[in-house]
Design an enzyme around this catalytic site. Structure first.
Site, PDB file in Angstrom:
ATOM      1  N   GLU A   1       0.832  -1.202   0.000  1.00 18.24           N
ATOM      2  CA  GLU A   1       0.000   0.000   0.000  1.00 18.24           C
ATOM      3  C   GLU A   1       0.869   1.255   0.000  1.00 18.24           C
ATOM      4  OE1 GLU A   1      -3.547   1.987   2.755  1.00 18.24           O
ATOM      5  OE2 GLU A   1      -2.140   0.559   3.635  1.00 18.24           O
TER       6      GLU A   1
ATOM      7  N   LYS B   1     -10.202   2.659  -1.637  1.00 19.86           N
ATOM      8  CA  LYS B   1     -10.321   2.094  -0.285  1.00 19.86           C
ATOM      9  C   LYS B   1     -11.634   2.521   0.372  1.00 19.86           C
ATOM     10  CE  LYS B   1      -7.462   1.665   3.894  1.00 19.86           C
ATOM     11  NZ  LYS B   1      -6.119   2.008   4.438  1.00 19.86           N
TER      12      LYS B   1
ATOM     13  N   CYS C   1      -5.635  -2.704   2.877  1.00 22.19           N
ATOM     14  CA  CYS C   1      -5.265  -2.595   4.292  1.00 22.19           C
ATOM     15  C   CYS C   1      -6.455  -2.758   5.239  1.00 22.19           C
ATOM     16  CB  CYS C   1      -4.498  -1.309   4.536  1.00 22.19           C
ATOM     17  SG  CYS C   1      -3.497  -1.365   6.055  1.00 22.19           S
TER      18      CYS C   1
END
Length: 294
Positions: free
Chosen positions: A44, A117, A154
């Site tokens: 990431e 995200k 994540c």
């Protein structure tokens, strides 16, 4: 998914300047291609240090559009090496509107798709809500020449709902570019509990959905700006099969190119003996859309 697939993940430090980090990532992508890999996954926000340890409006100058300078470079690499690449970029969508965005480059160099995200943390040392607007694309797999990739980022990796929705939409792999680490002030026992939980929850996504998982983290200590504190990124990148079995794994500190062979026919066999999708009680899951059941 391509019947026989070679996948790779690059575990690397990301604490240098943008150009140095990008060149390092590209070097590892070349190594992956030389090993016959069809796919290379990068950590990431691999272009620089993890900037969300504090809140600073000057940091927004690091963001870039998609397409933009970095996507142009990685598109050329993907085309030259005929390899699929997953990279995450601090995206400037418009002035004042920013996302943490995964970009997938297909073997012909085209941008196959992107994922913004969805779950944005806001914790000490991880002040992402200041920088990132939650994604609005949804949990949609990205179609590539090697199959449908369920790319998440994540904090998304802790939510079974995200993994399930990707699988229900046809994802054949779950991919988690990650930047996660320890607070050095925590005890070794707490470090172990956190790491074990992180590995376990992602292996569980593989089991519950019957598909492989690639988890790709950065390594190294990164000092917080204007502070003696920081994050020790714990590495431990891994690739797991559809029963959650670890195929390959890195340590907490080594620079490593992880590579694994995946067989789509095995995914089919696993889903036949563990038919979770068949036995889901979708008629009784309505409360999952509630924040809490009082």
């Amino acid at each position: 998914m391509k019947s026989k697939l070679i996948v790779s993940a690059v575990q690397q430090p990301c604490n240098e300047d943008r150009q140095t980090n990008l060149e390092f990532s590209i070097e590892k992508i070349h190594e992956a291609a030389a090993a016959g890999a069809d796919l290379a996954v990068l950590p990431e926000l691999h272009l620089g240090p993890y900037f969300c340890q504090n809140e600073d409006h000057n940091t927004f100058s690091l963001a870039q559009p998609i397409p933009g300078p970095t996507t142009e470079v990685l598109s050329a690499v993907a085309k030259k090496l005929e390899i699929v690449i997953v990279s995450t970029i601090f995206e400037e969508r418009a002035p004042g509107l920013y996302h943490n965005t995964a970009v997938v480059f297909d073997k012909d160099g085209s941008i196959a798709g992107k994922y913004r995200k969805m779950h944005i943390p806001d914790d000490p040392g991880f002040y992402e809500k200041y920088y990132f607007t939650p994604g609005d694309i949804g949990f949609k797999p990205i179609q590539t020449s090697i199959g449908k990739l369920g790319v998440l980022i994540c904090w998304d990796q802790w939510f079974p709902e995200a993994a399930r929705l990707m699988a229900l939409a046809g994802a054949e792999l779950l991919i988690y570019p990650t930047a996660i680490g320890w607070d050095p002030l925590d005890t070794p026992e707490e470090h172990k509990r956190q790491l074990d939980a992180w590995i376990t929850v992602q292996r569980a996504h593989a089991v519950a959905n019957g598909i492989p998982v690639i988890s790709c983290n950065r390594i190294g200590f990164e000092k917080a700006p204007d502070s003696d504190k920081g994050i020790n990124f714990w590495g431990n990148s891994f690739i797991a099969g559809p029963q959650g079995e670890i195929i390959t794994h890195a340590s907490e500190s080594e620079i490593k190119l992880l590579t694994a062979d995946l067989d789509s026919s095995r995914v089919e066999r696993v889903r036949r003996i563990w038919p979770y999708l068949r036995d889901r009680r979708i008629d009784d899951y309505g409360d999952l859309t509630k924040r809490f059941i009082d």
